[in-house]
Design a protein around this motif. Structure first.
Motif, PDB file in Angstrom:
ATOM      1  N   HIS A   9     -14.215   4.095   5.388  1.00 32.70           N
ATOM      2  CA  HIS A   9     -13.714   3.769   4.412  1.00 32.70           C
ATOM      3  C   HIS A   9     -13.680   2.060   4.286  1.00 32.70           C
ATOM      4  O   HIS A   9     -12.841   1.548   4.111  1.00 32.70           O
ATOM      5  N   GLY A  25      -4.791  -2.154  -3.074  1.00 30.41           N
ATOM      6  CA  GLY A  25      -5.871  -1.850  -3.142  1.00 30.41           C
ATOM      7  C   GLY A  25      -6.277  -1.559  -4.680  1.00 30.41           C
ATOM      8  O   GLY A  25      -5.688  -1.518  -5.361  1.00 30.41           O
ATOM      9  N   ALA A  26      -7.523  -1.192  -4.938  1.00 28.62           N
ATOM     10  CA  ALA A  26      -8.105  -0.736  -5.989  1.00 28.62           C
ATOM     11  C   ALA A  26      -7.605   0.713  -6.600  1.00 28.62           C
ATOM     12  O   ALA A  26      -7.591   0.821  -7.878  1.00 28.62           O
ATOM     13  N   GLY A  27      -7.243   1.123  -5.699  1.00 28.23           N
ATOM     14  CA  GLY A  27      -6.588   2.696  -6.001  1.00 28.23           C
ATOM     15  C   GLY A  27      -4.972   2.713  -6.058  1.00 28.23           C
ATOM     16  O   GLY A  27      -4.420   1.882  -5.294  1.00 28.23           O
ATOM     17  N   ARG A  82     -12.848   8.992  -3.468  1.00 32.21           N
ATOM     18  CA  ARG A  82     -11.668   9.219  -2.548  1.00 32.21           C
ATOM     19  C   ARG A  82     -12.009  10.695  -2.032  1.00 32.21           C
ATOM     20  O   ARG A  82     -12.628  11.451  -2.547  1.00 32.21           O
ATOM     21  N   LEU A 125     -13.228  -7.703  -4.110  1.00 27.96           N
ATOM     22  CA  LEU A 125     -13.485  -6.274  -3.967  1.00 27.96           C
ATOM     23  C   LEU A 125     -14.524  -5.664  -4.620  1.00 27.96           C
ATOM     24  O   LEU A 125     -15.304  -4.804  -4.313  1.00 27.96           O
ATOM     25  N   TRP A 166       0.846  -1.077  -0.003  1.00 33.38           N
ATOM     26  CA  TRP A 166      -0.017   0.077   0.164  1.00 33.38           C
ATOM     27  C   TRP A 166       0.957   1.400   0.029  1.00 33.38           C
ATOM     28  O   TRP A 166       0.654   2.227  -0.854  1.00 33.38           O
ATOM     29  N   SER A 206     -15.615  -0.915   0.211  1.00 32.33           N
ATOM     30  CA  SER A 206     -15.227  -2.459  -0.006  1.00 32.33           C
ATOM     31  C   SER A 206     -13.754  -2.694   0.118  1.00 32.33           C
ATOM     32  O   SER A 206     -13.090  -1.746   0.482  1.00 32.33           O
TER      33      SER A 206
END
Ligand code: NDP
Ligand code: OXD
Length: 308
Positions: A271, A66-68, A223, A91, A46, A274
């Motif tokens: 947050h 993560g997805a971002g 975000r 996710l 991360w 997911s």
């Protein structure tokens, strides 16, 4: 192949055991253990360590857990280092659940009914069929598309907005800044599933809220820095917005006493819309590693020129 993992230790141990069984040719080292650092081609993290290339001189790929990938400081990463985000079914499913729950809660006036309950008020309001509820999703990527599929199946009147043109069955699609106004006019429930980029920072602001139908509601699962918090509070106070479901904030967590904590028209979650699911994520990760080994493009590569 040598990989270093630097994130939640428990997940790392699970992934290490799983890979030992399913892909014994892959050595997963759990940070701060690095194995032979000069052999390491991939880092899963991360937050990467400082001086990443000095630590891993042969590093080729940085995976986000993560997805971002907006948490990475791209200016500190060499231009030829591939950055890949997590795309995995667990996710995606988690986000579909969160968006569906939020849209249904707003569609069925639940923030208003919870407030009435606190005031011991028994008062019914007209129920609109889903087909007459216009839902607009900003961001038609992995998560936006999957969420829309579910919302369409539930009968909502759906629209979507993306940067480039999209064609999605049963969804009216708009794209680009020029078509934002039309899309917003369609969105009684506006869902944000955009990545954080220079273009999306501060996008959810008073000017945008004014273009929504009066009394619209917001679901913010992108975000935190995308939302102007004061503008949201003003829009709720004026009635331009009726309610908001907020999963991401800036900062996280919000400070004690922040107006969102006790606002009757805001549902706040920490947050959790997911989360990467360890079991399905390691299978997806292995699939991506095999693509890399075969010289095929990996899924979820970040295009740095776009910022996502
Ligand atoms: P994708 O990269 O797959 O999709 C991003 C979408 O946003 C694309 O459709 C893209 O358009 C669109 N987009 C990007 N910039 C703009 C812009 N300036 N104007 C209009 N549209 C734009 O991302 P995902 O669907 O996988 O994830 C989306 C975001 O969800 C993540 O980046 C993260 O911020 C957030 N997230 C939040 C979580 C939570 O728990 N709250 C968990 C996981 C993710 P185009 O199709 O034209 O490229
Ligand atoms: C993610 C997130 O990007 O948790 O996976 O927001």
């Amino acid at each position: 192949m040598h990989i270093v993992y630097k994130s939640e230790p428990e997940r790392g141990r699970m992934w290490q055991r799983w890979l030992a069984e399913h892909a014994p040719d892959i050595q997963l080292h759990l940070w701060p253990e690095k194995g032979e650092a000069e052999q390491v081609e991939m880092l899963i993290a991360w937050q990467p360590p400082e001086n990443i290339m000095a630590t891993f001189p042969r590093l080729k790929v940085l995976f986000s857990v993560g997805a971002g990938a907006d948490q990475f400081d791209f200016s500190a990463l060499p231009a030829d280092l591939s950055v890949v985000r997590m795309i995995e079914p667990g996710l995606t499913q988690g986000m579909v659940e969160y968006i569906t729950f939020s849209v249904i809660g707003l569609h069925r006036d639940m923030p208003r009914y919870f407030q009435q309950q606190r005031e011991q008020q028994w008062l019914a309001h007209p129920v609109k069929p889903a087909a007459q509820r216009r839902v607009g999703v900003m961001g038609l990527g992995e998560l936006g598309l999957a969420s829309l599929k579910q919302l369409v199946a539930m009968g909502f009147d759906c629209a979507g907005w993306s940067r480039t043109p999209r064609d999605i069955e049963n969804v009216r699609c708009w794209h680009g800044d020029d078509q934002l106004v039309e899309f917003l006019a369609h969105s009684e429930i506006l869902v944000c599933l955009l990545p954080l980029t220079a273009a999306t920072k501060g996008l959810l602001n008073g000017e945008l809220f004014r273009q929504l139908p009066y009394g619209a509601a917001l679901v913010q699962a992108g975000r935190g820095p995308q939302l102007n918090q004061n503008d949201l509070l003003a829009a709720l106070a004026s009635g331009q917005l009726s309610a908001a479901v907020i999963d991401v904030t800036d900062p996280e967590p919000l400070p004690a006493g922040h107006p969102f904590w006790n606002h009757p028209a805001i549902w706040l979650t920490p947050h959790v819309a997911s989360q990467t699911q360890n079991g399905s994520a390691i299978a997806a990760l292995l699939d991506n590693l095999r693509r890399y080994q075969r010289g095929e493009p990996m899924l979820g590569i970040i295009d740095r020129s776009r910022g996502y």
